[in-house]
Scaffold this motif. Structure first.
Motif, mmCIF file in Angstrom:
data_model
loop_
_atom_site.group_PDB
_atom_site.id
_atom_site.type_symbol
_atom_site.label_atom_id
_atom_site.label_comp_id
_atom_site.label_asym_id
_atom_site.label_seq_id
_atom_site.Cartn_x
_atom_site.Cartn_y
_atom_site.Cartn_z
ATOM 1 N N THR A 70 -6.149 4.088 0.871
ATOM 2 C CA THR A 70 -6.507 4.272 -0.489
ATOM 3 C C THR A 70 -7.674 3.559 -0.973
ATOM 4 O OG1 THR A 70 -4.810 2.687 -1.382
ATOM 5 C CG2 THR A 70 -3.977 5.056 -1.366
ATOM 6 N N CYS A 112 1.225 3.630 2.199
ATOM 7 C CA CYS A 112 0.310 3.004 1.172
ATOM 8 C C CYS A 112 0.956 1.863 0.176
ATOM 9 C CB CYS A 112 -0.261 3.984 0.536
ATOM 10 S SG CYS A 112 0.818 5.014 -0.517
ATOM 11 N N THR A 113 -0.032 1.343 -0.447
ATOM 12 C CA THR A 113 0.691 0.250 -1.101
ATOM 13 C C THR A 113 0.580 0.608 -2.861
ATOM 14 O OG1 THR A 113 -1.352 -0.917 -1.294
ATOM 15 C CG2 THR A 113 0.119 -1.294 0.642
ATOM 16 N N SER A 115 -3.742 -1.125 2.365
ATOM 17 C CA SER A 115 -4.352 -0.529 1.204
ATOM 18 C C SER A 115 -5.662 0.245 1.665
ATOM 19 C CB SER A 115 -4.875 -1.558 0.442
ATOM 20 O OG SER A 115 -5.605 -2.601 0.919
ATOM 21 N N ARG A 133 -2.742 6.752 -9.320
ATOM 22 C CA ARG A 133 -1.808 6.282 -8.357
ATOM 23 C C ARG A 133 -0.953 7.639 -7.747
ATOM 24 N NH1 ARG A 133 1.696 1.273 -9.298
ATOM 25 N NH2 ARG A 133 -0.477 0.321 -8.927
ATOM 26 N N LYS A 182 -1.927 -0.774 -4.495
ATOM 27 C CA LYS A 182 -3.386 -1.082 -4.449
ATOM 28 C C LYS A 182 -4.027 0.476 -4.289
ATOM 29 C CE LYS A 182 -3.325 -5.465 -2.041
ATOM 30 N NZ LYS A 182 -3.962 -6.315 -0.791
ATOM 31 N N THR A 183 -3.944 0.736 -5.595
ATOM 32 C CA THR A 183 -4.805 2.245 -5.928
ATOM 33 C C THR A 183 -5.437 2.227 -7.265
ATOM 34 O OG1 THR A 183 -2.759 2.707 -7.483
ATOM 35 C CG2 THR A 183 -2.734 3.448 -4.874
#
Length: 302
Positions: free
Chosen positions: A287, A139-140, A284, A148, A142-143
């Motif tokens: 998420t 994942c990244t 992303s 997060r 971008k949450t």
């Protein structure tokens, strides 16, 4: 000798902080006025938390904390645990105690559980697509703001891995950094001069020319952005040529780096991307685009 993979966990203090904030948001200035208006304080209730569709469970501690924080007298008996694959109709927990508290905590408990289980389930779909390769889905940043830690935990429960948690735990040189720094090489050299010995340095490139420039500087990771399978395959081959050398033959600042593919990643494309030989695939979608898992709470009154 194999390395044991431990189950991911989150500190209870962190779980409680997130759940407490969500409860305060929901209870507002006067508490649950509907429940106060129609349910006597002496009423007891028993509820079954269950799955309405198949998926991977994540967030059971968040659900437990919601009921405990609303009323410590509520009993939460866990029947399924994070990482478990659920079947439709399967009971996850039995909740019993003061009815007012059970009703007031229900929505927050389900919100965390449905969202986190949705992230874990969606991650598991991606992980299954690439299980035959050595690549990992990751994942990244971008949450959803404030969630997060919960979302990244759910990714790990679903079989994925986490990229950096924030701006302060690794150096990731993006295209805009490169533009301002004056090039890939210049940016990596500046990062190496700044970073401590435990801080990883990753750089994003969008073509083979930039990739070659990055390899010459020896970052820890190169992010191959929006490259199709053909270009990814070439990049993997270029990188592997370095790993064929003995350590003594490496140029001073050159070695095999880890390769991360990103961009245009979906359930339809992730298998082909993984089969190019990259080490990691970041997206992303696990998420930001994960659908919630349908869970429900069926309540009875004693």
């Amino acid at each position: 000798m194999t390395t044991r993979a431990f189950q991911p966990t989150l500190p209870e203090l962190l779980v409680e902080e997130k759940v407490r904030h969500a409860l305060l948001e929901d209870l507002g200035r006067a508490g649950d006025i509907t429940t106060q208006a129609v349910i006597g304080s002496d009423r007891q209730a028993t509820a079954r938390l269950n799955a309405r569709e198949p998926g991977v469970l994540a967030g059971i501690n968040f659900a437990r904390a919601a009921f405990r924080l609303v009323d410590p007298a509520i009993r939460f008996d866990t029947l399924a645990f994070d990482g478990e694959r659920l079947s439709p109709g399967q009971d996850i927990a039995i909740i019993s105690g003061p009815a007012q508290g059970v009703l007031s905590a229900e929505r927050v408990a389900l919100n965390f559980l449905m969202h986190m289980s949705g992230v874990a389930t969606h991650t598991a779909r991606y992980a299954a697509e690439i299980a035959h390769t050595s690549a990992r889905i990751t994942c990244t940043r971008k949450t959803l703001p404030g969630l997060r830690a919960a979302e990244k935990y759910a990714v790990r429960v679903g079989g994925g891995s986490s990229h950096r948690y924030g701006l302060d735990d690794a150096i990731l040189i993006k295209d805009n950094h490169v533009a301002v720094a004056g090039g890939v090489g210049a940016a990596i050299r500046a990062a190496r001069g700044f970073a401590g010995h435990l801080v990883k340095v990753e750089v994003e490139v969008d073509g083979l020319e930039q990739f070659e420039e990055a390899l010459a500087e020896g970052p820890d990771v190169v992010l191959l952005d929006n490259m199709g399978p053909a270009l990814l395959t070439v990049a993997v081959s270029m990188n592997r040529k370095l790993s064929g050398l003995s350590v003594d033959d490496y140029p001073r600042n050159r070695r095999r780096v880890l390769l991360e593919a990103s961009g245009n990643v979906s359930l339809d494309t992730v298998r082909e991307i993984a089969e190019t030989g990259v080490d990691y695939i970041s997206t992303s979608k696990i998420t930001m685009a994960a659908p919630t898992l349908d869970l429900g709470l069926d309540i009875g009154v004693v």
